[in-house]
Design an enzyme around this catalytic site. Sequence first.
Site, short mmCIF file in Angstrom:
data_model
loop_
_atom_site.label_atom_id
_atom_site.label_comp_id
_atom_site.label_asym_id
_atom_site.label_seq_id
_atom_site.Cartn_x
_atom_site.Cartn_y
_atom_site.Cartn_z
N GLY A 34 0.75 -1.19 -0.07
CA GLY A 34 -0.03 0.11 0.05
C GLY A 34 0.82 1.42 0.10
O GLY A 34 2.32 1.33 -0.16
N LEU A 64 0.40 3.45 -2.31
CA LEU A 64 0.88 3.30 -3.62
C LEU A 64 1.36 4.60 -4.20
O LEU A 64 0.81 5.62 -4.13
CB LEU A 64 -0.34 2.74 -4.30
CG LEU A 64 -1.00 1.43 -3.80
CD1 LEU A 64 -2.23 1.07 -4.78
CD2 LEU A 64 0.17 0.35 -3.82
N GLY A 123 5.58 3.75 -8.96
CA GLY A 123 6.08 2.41 -9.12
C GLY A 123 4.99 1.30 -9.21
O GLY A 123 5.00 0.49 -10.14
N HIS A 124 4.33 1.32 -8.16
CA HIS A 124 3.13 0.20 -7.87
C HIS A 124 2.33 0.49 -9.37
O HIS A 124 1.71 -0.35 -9.72
CB HIS A 124 2.25 0.80 -6.84
CG HIS A 124 3.17 0.55 -5.49
ND1 HIS A 124 3.46 1.72 -4.78
CD2 HIS A 124 3.44 -0.61 -4.72
CE1 HIS A 124 4.06 1.32 -3.41
NE2 HIS A 124 4.15 0.13 -3.53
N GLN A 140 7.22 -10.03 7.69
CA GLN A 140 8.47 -9.51 6.72
C GLN A 140 9.20 -8.26 7.38
O GLN A 140 10.28 -7.93 7.02
CB GLN A 140 8.13 -9.08 5.40
CG GLN A 140 7.50 -8.01 5.05
CD GLN A 140 6.94 -7.88 3.73
OE1 GLN A 140 6.15 -8.82 3.16
NE2 GLN A 140 7.45 -7.01 2.97
N SER A 176 9.54 5.34 -3.54
CA SER A 176 9.25 4.11 -2.59
C SER A 176 8.56 4.68 -1.58
O SER A 176 8.36 5.81 -1.25
CB SER A 176 10.90 3.94 -1.83
OG SER A 176 10.46 3.15 -0.65
N SER A 177 7.56 3.82 -1.04
CA SER A 177 6.61 4.49 0.06
C SER A 177 7.36 4.99 1.23
O SER A 177 7.00 5.80 1.92
CB SER A 177 5.64 3.38 0.68
OG SER A 177 5.11 2.69 -0.62
N ARG A 178 8.64 4.36 1.31
CA ARG A 178 9.43 4.83 2.47
C ARG A 178 10.28 6.18 2.05
O ARG A 178 10.68 6.82 3.21
CB ARG A 178 10.49 3.69 2.74
CG ARG A 178 9.97 2.41 3.43
CD ARG A 178 11.10 1.51 4.11
NE ARG A 178 10.79 0.52 4.82
CZ ARG A 178 10.22 -0.57 4.37
NH1 ARG A 178 10.67 -0.93 3.27
NH2 ARG A 178 9.86 -1.55 5.49
P1 AMP Z 1 5.77 -2.52 -1.68
O1 AMP Z 1 4.44 -2.08 -1.63
O2 AMP Z 1 6.81 -1.53 -1.40
O3 AMP Z 1 5.97 -4.08 -0.94
O4 AMP Z 1 5.96 -2.94 -3.23
C1 AMP Z 1 5.23 -3.82 -3.95
C2 AMP Z 1 5.71 -4.09 -5.21
O5 AMP Z 1 5.95 -2.88 -6.08
C3 AMP Z 1 7.01 -4.68 -5.44
O6 AMP Z 1 7.01 -5.81 -6.23
C4 AMP Z 1 7.97 -3.70 -5.58
O7 AMP Z 1 9.13 -4.03 -6.26
C5 AMP Z 1 7.36 -2.91 -6.54
N1 AMP Z 1 7.83 -1.38 -6.67
C6 AMP Z 1 8.02 -0.55 -5.56
N2 AMP Z 1 8.56 0.53 -5.79
C7 AMP Z 1 8.81 0.52 -7.24
C8 AMP Z 1 9.35 0.99 -8.19
N3 AMP Z 1 10.01 2.61 -7.69
N4 AMP Z 1 9.19 0.82 -9.42
C9 AMP Z 1 8.96 -0.38 -9.78
N5 AMP Z 1 8.39 -1.12 -8.86
C10 AMP Z 1 8.19 -0.74 -7.63
#
Ligand code: AMP
Length: 285
Positions: free
Chosen positions: A31, A33, A36-37, A61, A185-187
């Site tokens: 989430g 989002l 990237g997502h 995790q 990144s969400s972070r």
């Molecule tokens: P997360 O919500 O961070 O667990 O990410 C969910 C999915 O989105 C994972 O498969 C990540 O690799 C992908 N993801 C996160 N950030 C990016 C980004 N900047 N570019 C491409 N995919 C991303």
Amino acid sequence: MKIIETVCAVREQVKAWHKAGYRVGLVPTMGYLHEGHQSLIARACAENDKVVVSVFVNPTQFGPNEDLGSYPRDLARDAALCESTGASIIFHPTPEEMYPSGYSTFVDMEGMTQTLCGKSRPTHFRGVCTVVSKLFHIVQPDTAYFGEKDAQQLAVIRRMVQDLNMDITIVGCPIVREPNGLAKSSRNTYLSETERQAALVLSQSIFAGKAMVEAGETDAGALVDAMRHKIEAEPLARIDYVQVVDQQTMQPIEKLDRPFLAAIAVYIGKTRLIDNFMGQGSASQ
Ligand code: AMP
């Protein structure tokens, strides 16, 4: 677009879709989002009749001293992004729905989960493999979409699907970046304005490394040294790792003589960020 919270309800929905002959895609996320997502969801929508986006901050995790409690959450915003991108449902279970009292089963992979992020986050991939296995069993997608941003995670999921004979196609999608290079990144929301500037050192070292390889560098050690030096020049940055590994096994390599992953994890203040690039390597080295 519906938001579904129970395993039972999502199962019923997907069963009906499969009966109707629809192709089902799954995009697992935690989430908050961003683009990237969204690129994963858009790809899933282009390649499937129905798309499930899971939004679940998976407790298994996270390590004991990590950011589970403070991880950003905004379901209303996530729902708007999913709907406008064309997703069919969001699966948003509670932790109790995924891990009810008495829960005892985990998927634990050896070897490739112990390098890179697995070194400083020793239980991370056990949690990832467990939750992704559960999502695969619940949703039974034809295809699941993961970002190359988390390149080790993508390699681990590919390995798990092969090892456990899961009949699911795994698609990797390229890293989406801010115009200034920072990988989305969400972070990133944890970063102050000063830290955001400092965080550019990650993508700068990735681009510098990539340029070295394009200019003919074949020595992994030289590549790591150059990327390290670049990051060390930023006072707010503290390196967790800078490594070059075999793209499939995630084990360190010395020569760029096969498909490789150059990966970094760097603390900017208290926030741990990752970035990477991949290359084919040259068999003639
Ligand atoms: P997360 O919500 O961070 O667990 O990410 C969910 C999915 O989105 C994972 O498969 C990540 O690799 C992908 N993801 C996160 N950030 C990016 C980004 N900047 N570019 C491409 N995919 C991303």
